[in-house]
Motif scaffolding. Structure first.
Motif, short mmCIF file in Angstrom:
data_model
loop_
_atom_site.label_atom_id
_atom_site.label_comp_id
_atom_site.label_asym_id
_atom_site.label_seq_id
_atom_site.Cartn_x
_atom_site.Cartn_y
_atom_site.Cartn_z
N ASP A 86 50.13 52.57 58.11
CA ASP A 86 50.94 51.74 57.85
C ASP A 86 52.54 52.31 57.95
OD1 ASP A 86 49.05 49.93 57.91
OD2 ASP A 86 48.32 49.71 56.44
N VAL A 126 48.08 50.73 67.33
CA VAL A 126 48.25 49.72 66.42
C VAL A 126 46.78 49.07 66.32
CG1 VAL A 126 48.79 47.63 67.96
CG2 VAL A 126 49.16 48.11 65.04
N SER A 127 46.22 49.13 67.88
CA SER A 127 44.69 48.53 67.73
C SER A 127 43.54 49.66 67.21
CB SER A 127 43.96 47.91 69.30
OG SER A 127 44.29 49.58 69.98
N HIS A 130 43.49 48.14 63.51
CA HIS A 130 42.76 47.26 63.27
C HIS A 130 41.89 47.64 63.32
CE1 HIS A 130 42.97 43.06 63.40
NE2 HIS A 130 41.95 42.78 64.12
N TYR A 131 40.96 47.86 64.30
CA TYR A 131 39.64 48.52 64.21
C TYR A 131 38.73 48.69 63.30
CZ TYR A 131 34.81 49.46 65.90
OH TYR A 131 33.44 49.77 65.82
N ARG A 133 40.18 49.37 60.14
CA ARG A 133 40.26 48.26 59.17
C ARG A 133 39.53 47.21 59.20
NH1 ARG A 133 45.84 48.14 58.04
NH2 ARG A 133 46.33 50.09 55.53
N HIS A 134 39.37 46.24 60.42
CA HIS A 134 38.71 44.81 60.76
C HIS A 134 37.70 44.90 61.09
CE1 HIS A 134 41.84 43.76 58.47
NE2 HIS A 134 42.67 44.08 59.21
N ASN A 136 37.09 45.05 64.94
CA ASN A 136 37.43 44.27 65.88
C ASN A 136 38.88 44.52 66.96
OD1 ASN A 136 39.76 42.50 64.23
ND2 ASN A 136 38.30 40.73 63.57
N ILE A 138 42.19 43.39 67.71
CA ILE A 138 43.52 42.68 67.27
C ILE A 138 43.71 41.63 69.27
CG2 ILE A 138 45.22 44.73 68.10
CD1 ILE A 138 47.05 44.21 65.82
N GLU A 142 48.85 38.96 67.98
CA GLU A 142 49.05 39.31 66.58
C GLU A 142 49.89 40.27 66.49
OE1 GLU A 142 45.32 39.23 63.90
OE2 GLU A 142 44.66 39.17 65.81
N ILE A 143 50.06 41.38 67.86
CA ILE A 143 51.08 42.45 67.76
C ILE A 143 52.43 42.31 68.59
CG2 ILE A 143 51.14 44.52 69.88
CD1 ILE A 143 48.50 44.44 70.05
N SER A 146 54.27 41.28 64.66
CA SER A 146 53.81 42.65 63.79
C SER A 146 55.04 43.18 63.98
CB SER A 146 52.79 43.26 63.61
OG SER A 146 53.01 43.44 64.95
#
Length: 267
Positions: A86, A126-127, A130-131, A133-134, A136, A138, A142-143, A146
């Motif tokens: 991050d 960033v994707s 995101h994957y 963490r979640h 799925n 992004i 959403e990108i 941010s």
């Protein structure tokens, strides 16, 4: 063979240019107009070079973030790595803010080629985060949301749909590598999750077909390779997983994926 008059004589040609410049009327509206054109072209060229340099920095830092994220499969506490990622991506966003500042009042598509590679690498990084963490994908919205410079200034989004698609296409290669690492650590659940996710991405790209950017059709080949390798590994794990010790699963995976396509890397 006879040479044309003046050809092959640099000194004579240079003298002719000097004579022509000396005879040009500096007050001529034509000369004045071309001087303005020269200044505009020089300004655009300088801006283009600055964008290339910033884009290169974005690419480097995004790649470092991706390398960092691949460690999540081999550490007990992945949250520390995700938090570090991050921080790195926040620094990348500041670089993208510099791109936005350079493009203030400009036509983005005149300079798009200068920074698209960096933006695509950022989308990939960033994707990927995101994957992890979640679990799925992004979204483009959403990108762009941010990107901090978009909150206070009215600037066109720097991540275009084309850059987003190309970045997601590159993401599939990182997910395939994540699958290899997971198997090497004895995790036989992650490959099946990745297989399903990659299939969904592939189906999404199939809907686009030939209507998307030209680069997407080129990267679709690599996407299919990544999907095929993961699915083939999942097949091997399902059929022979109970027979093979966990510490040998990675060797089985690697041997099967190496035989899949000798043209790996073709884009």
């Amino acid at each position: 063979m006879n040479r044309r008059e003046g050809e092959g004589c640099p000194r004579r040609n240079a003298d002719a240019v000097q004579d022509r410049d000396a005879s040009a009327d500096p007050s001529s509206p034509v000369i004045a107009a071309f001087k303005v054109f020269q200044q505009e072209l020089d300004t655009k060229h300088d801006k283009y070079e600055r964008l290339v340099k910033i884009s290169r920095d974005v690419t480097i830092e995004s790649k470092r973030t991706i390398f960092l994220l691949h460690r999540v499969t081999s550490v007990p506490n992945a949250e520390d790595i995700l938090n570090e990622a991050d921080v790195k991506l926040d620094a990348v966003r500041q670089k993208i803010g510099q791109i936005a500042e350079e493009l203030r009042g400009e036509d983005i598509f005149q300079f798009h080629r200068a920074f698209t590679a960096g933006i695509q690498e950022y989308v990939e990084a960033v994707s990927f985060l995101h994957y992890i963490r979640h679990r799925n994908l992004i979204s483009l919205e959403e990108i762009n949301a941010s990107l901090v410079f978009m909150r206070t200034e009215k600037v066109e989004p720097k991540v275009t749909p084309s850059d987003y698609l190309l970045g997601v296409a590159d993401l599939t290669g990182e997910l395939m590598r994540m699958c290899i690492s997971s198997v090497g650590n004895g995790d036989i659940d992650t490959p099946f999750q990745l297989s399903q996710f990659l299939r969904q991405i592939h189906d999404g790209f199939s809907y686009i077909g030939n209507t998307g950017p030209y680069e997407v059709s080129k990267k679709l080949h690599t996407l299919r390779q990544s999907l095929g390798k993961v699915e083939d590994a999942c097949y091997a794990l399902r059929v022979r997983g109970s027979e093979i010790p966990k510490h040998m699963l990675a060797d089985v995976f690697s041997s099967r994926t190496t035989l899949l396509d000798p043209e790996e890397g073709v884009v």
